[in-house]
Scaffold this active site. Structure first.
Site, PDB file in Angstrom:
ATOM      1  N   TYR A 156      18.340  22.047 -34.553  1.00  0.00           N
ATOM      2  CA  TYR A 156      17.767  21.702 -35.857  1.00  0.00           C
ATOM      3  C   TYR A 156      18.753  22.070 -36.975  1.00  0.00           C
ATOM      4  O   TYR A 156      19.019  21.256 -37.871  1.00  0.00           O
ATOM      5  CB  TYR A 156      16.441  22.435 -36.047  1.00  0.00           C
ATOM      6  CG  TYR A 156      15.757  22.114 -37.349  1.00  0.00           C
ATOM      7  CD1 TYR A 156      15.117  20.892 -37.540  1.00  0.00           C
ATOM      8  CD2 TYR A 156      15.761  23.020 -38.411  1.00  0.00           C
ATOM      9  CE1 TYR A 156      14.503  20.584 -38.743  1.00  0.00           C
ATOM     10  CE2 TYR A 156      15.148  22.725 -39.615  1.00  0.00           C
ATOM     11  CZ  TYR A 156      14.510  21.507 -39.770  1.00  0.00           C
ATOM     12  OH  TYR A 156      13.905  21.204 -40.972  1.00  0.00           O
ATOM     13  N   LYS A 160      20.647  19.591 -39.743  1.00  0.00           N
ATOM     14  CA  LYS A 160      20.507  19.725 -41.197  1.00  0.00           C
ATOM     15  C   LYS A 160      21.856  20.059 -41.857  1.00  0.00           C
ATOM     16  O   LYS A 160      22.104  19.676 -42.992  1.00  0.00           O
ATOM     17  CB  LYS A 160      19.443  20.769 -41.543  1.00  0.00           C
ATOM     18  CG  LYS A 160      18.026  20.342 -41.124  1.00  0.00           C
ATOM     19  CD  LYS A 160      17.550  19.082 -41.843  1.00  0.00           C
ATOM     20  CE  LYS A 160      16.117  18.691 -41.476  1.00  0.00           C
ATOM     21  NZ  LYS A 160      15.635  17.504 -42.195  1.00  0.00           N
TER      22      LYS A 160
HETATM   23  N1  NAP Z   1       7.993  22.248 -42.597  1.00  0.00           N
HETATM   24  C1  NAP Z   1       9.064  23.002 -42.869  1.00  0.00           C
HETATM   25  O1  NAP Z   1       9.049  24.251 -42.775  1.00  0.00           O
HETATM   26  C2  NAP Z   1      10.342  22.340 -43.331  1.00  0.00           C
HETATM   27  C3  NAP Z   1      11.325  23.150 -43.901  1.00  0.00           C
HETATM   28  C4  NAP Z   1      12.506  22.560 -44.336  1.00  0.00           C
HETATM   29  C5  NAP Z   1      12.694  21.199 -44.184  1.00  0.00           C
HETATM   30  N2  NAP Z   1      11.712  20.436 -43.626  1.00  0.00           N
HETATM   31  C6  NAP Z   1      11.979  18.997 -43.466  1.00  0.00           C
HETATM   32  O2  NAP Z   1      11.013  18.262 -44.179  1.00  0.00           O
HETATM   33  C7  NAP Z   1      10.861  16.973 -43.592  1.00  0.00           C
HETATM   34  C8  NAP Z   1       9.372  16.669 -43.437  1.00  0.00           C
HETATM   35  O3  NAP Z   1       8.808  17.617 -42.567  1.00  0.00           O
HETATM   36  P1  NAP Z   1       7.312  18.136 -42.713  1.00  0.00           P
HETATM   37  O4  NAP Z   1       7.339  19.594 -42.860  1.00  0.00           O
HETATM   38  O5  NAP Z   1       6.581  17.338 -43.707  1.00  0.00           O
HETATM   39  O6  NAP Z   1       6.769  17.856 -41.214  1.00  0.00           O
HETATM   40  P2  NAP Z   1       5.647  16.857 -40.648  1.00  0.00           P
HETATM   41  O7  NAP Z   1       4.357  17.074 -41.337  1.00  0.00           O
HETATM   42  O8  NAP Z   1       5.716  17.010 -39.171  1.00  0.00           O
HETATM   43  O9  NAP Z   1       6.202  15.415 -41.075  1.00  0.00           O
HETATM   44  C9  NAP Z   1       7.234  14.776 -40.386  1.00  0.00           C
HETATM   45  C10 NAP Z   1       7.157  13.298 -40.690  1.00  0.00           C
HETATM   46  O10 NAP Z   1       8.241  12.636 -40.007  1.00  0.00           O
HETATM   47  C11 NAP Z   1       7.706  11.558 -39.262  1.00  0.00           C
HETATM   48  N3  NAP Z   1       8.509  11.334 -38.071  1.00  0.00           N
HETATM   49  C12 NAP Z   1       8.898  12.250 -37.142  1.00  0.00           C
HETATM   50  N4  NAP Z   1       9.592  11.643 -36.172  1.00  0.00           N
HETATM   51  C13 NAP Z   1       9.646  10.327 -36.494  1.00  0.00           C
HETATM   52  C14 NAP Z   1      10.212   9.193 -35.880  1.00  0.00           C
HETATM   53  N5  NAP Z   1      10.884   9.277 -34.714  1.00  0.00           N
HETATM   54  N6  NAP Z   1      10.078   7.995 -36.471  1.00  0.00           N
HETATM   55  C15 NAP Z   1       9.399   7.890 -37.638  1.00  0.00           C
HETATM   56  N7  NAP Z   1       8.849   8.924 -38.285  1.00  0.00           N
HETATM   57  C16 NAP Z   1       8.961  10.136 -37.706  1.00  0.00           C
HETATM   58  C17 NAP Z   1       6.282  11.976 -38.903  1.00  0.00           C
HETATM   59  O11 NAP Z   1       5.461  10.842 -38.725  1.00  0.00           O
HETATM   60  P3  NAP Z   1       4.938  10.278 -37.311  1.00  0.00           P
HETATM   61  O12 NAP Z   1       4.683  11.437 -36.411  1.00  0.00           O
HETATM   62  O13 NAP Z   1       3.692   9.525 -37.701  1.00  0.00           O
HETATM   63  O14 NAP Z   1       6.026   9.380 -36.846  1.00  0.00           O
HETATM   64  C18 NAP Z   1       5.875  12.677 -40.196  1.00  0.00           C
HETATM   65  O15 NAP Z   1       5.416  11.730 -41.124  1.00  0.00           O
HETATM   66  C19 NAP Z   1      11.640  17.012 -42.277  1.00  0.00           C
HETATM   67  O16 NAP Z   1      12.882  16.378 -42.449  1.00  0.00           O
HETATM   68  C20 NAP Z   1      11.836  18.495 -42.036  1.00  0.00           C
HETATM   69  O17 NAP Z   1      13.004  18.755 -41.278  1.00  0.00           O
HETATM   70  C21 NAP Z   1      10.537  20.969 -43.194  1.00  0.00           C
END
Ligand code: NAP
Length: 265
Positions: A156, A160
């Site tokens: 991961y 990033k």
């Molecule tokens: N949560 C944290 O602590 C955190 C911290 C730093 C950065 N981020 C980043 O923030 C972003 C959003 O994450 P989040 O926290 O909102 O997590 P989340 O609720 O799991 O959302 C992830 C989104 O990505 C979509 N997705 C995943 N794999 C996919 C694929 N193969 N094709 C199309 N869509 C896909 C999922 O939709 P479907 O499952 O419906 O496809 C979902 O809408 C990510 O890039 C993550 O790395 C998160």
């Protein structure tokens, strides 16, 4: 520089939950027109119905962002409905927990495909449409872990870091026509930790809390309005990034102190 969000045409990935969903709601409130995508069609349909009831403009195309055919469908939709694009938000992402020594090549490839290759290739595809857009911008959702890596999230962190490096390069290549904005959240309370590709180790219990998806979305919308180049979220996130810049050995020690003792390194 101020960007007016009223009427802008936005393509947003990962809108079915978490940060993407919250961003869709805030952008719609600001008057943006949205094309959203993710795999779970029922959730996208629900979002569209909710926003249509409020008189907002939103469409969706469900599919896997790692599939080139799906990315082409997104391009075709934007070309035929809007003929230009103002903002691309590369938000979809996945994670995995566990030591590298017990991981496998599939896990690394899956993470890199979703978190790095898909956003890069989607960007490549829509760049000509962005060039036709009004004050165009690309927003990449990275992570504090794209500035400072931690153990048990090696794939991961690598994905990033790659997104971070690519964003910096692209920003200079595309300036001043297209803004490239990197948003780097700290731990955020979302579904992210429920859908990890692997949970090999005790770290998974650490991550149920964090900042709200709404706060991250507010940062995305604010950065777009103000044309920011990068935003690192939370004081703790910023402190870690700066500590690592000034004294990486001390950052190593701080991170080790925060590690669960039973992690198999
Ligand atoms: N949560 C944290 O602590 C955190 C911290 C730093 C950065 N981020 C980043 O923030 C972003 C959003 O994450 P989040 O926290 O909102 O997590 P989340 O609720 O799991 O959302 C992830 C989104 O990505 C979509 N997705 C995943 N794999 C996919 C694929 N193969 N094709 C199309 N869509 C896909 C999922 O939709 P479907 O499952 O419906 O496809 C979902 O809408 C990510 O890039 C993550 O790395 C998160």
């Amino acid at each position: 520089m101020h960007r007016d969000l009223q009427g802008i045409r936005v393509l947003l990935t990962g809108a079915s939950s978490g940060i993407g969903l919250a961003t869709a709601l805030q952008l719609a409130d600001a008057g943006a027109r949205l094309l959203v995508t993710a795999r779970r069609e029922a959730l996208l349909r629900e979002l569209r119905e909710r926003l249509h009831c409020q008189g907002r403009q939103i469409d969706y195309l469900a599919g896997d962002i790692t599939d080139p055919a799906h990315r082409s469908r997104l391009l075709d939709w934007v070309e035929s409905h809007w003929s230009a694009l103002d903002v691309l938000i590369n938000n979809a992402g996945v994670g995995a927990l566990g030591p590298f020594v017990r991981s496998d090549p599939q896990r690394l490839q899956r993470i890199m495909r979703v978190n790095f290759f898909a956003p890069v290739e989607l960007t490549r595809l829509v760049l000509p449409l962005l060039k036709q857009g009004t004050r165009p911008a690309i927003v990449n959702v990275g992570s504090v872990l794209g500035y400072r890596a931690v153990p048990n999230k090696s794939e991961y962190c690598a994905s990033k870091f790659a997104l971070h490096g690519w964003s910096e390069s692209l920003r200079l290549e595309l300036a001043p026509e297209i803004d490239v904005i990197l948003i780097s959240p700290s731990t955020t309370a979302s579904e992210f930790f429920e859908v990890l590709l692997a949970t090999d180790g005790p770290d998974s219990r650490l991550s149920r809390h964090g900042m709200s998806t709404r706060a991250v979305a507010t940062a995305v919308v604010g950065a777009l309005r103000r044309g920011r180049r990068e935003v690192i979220l939370t004081a703790g996130g910023k402190a870690l990034v700066w500590l690592n810049r000034l004294c990486p050995a001390l950052a190593d020690r701080v991170i080790r102190l925060g590690m669960p003792p039973q992690v198999d390194r």
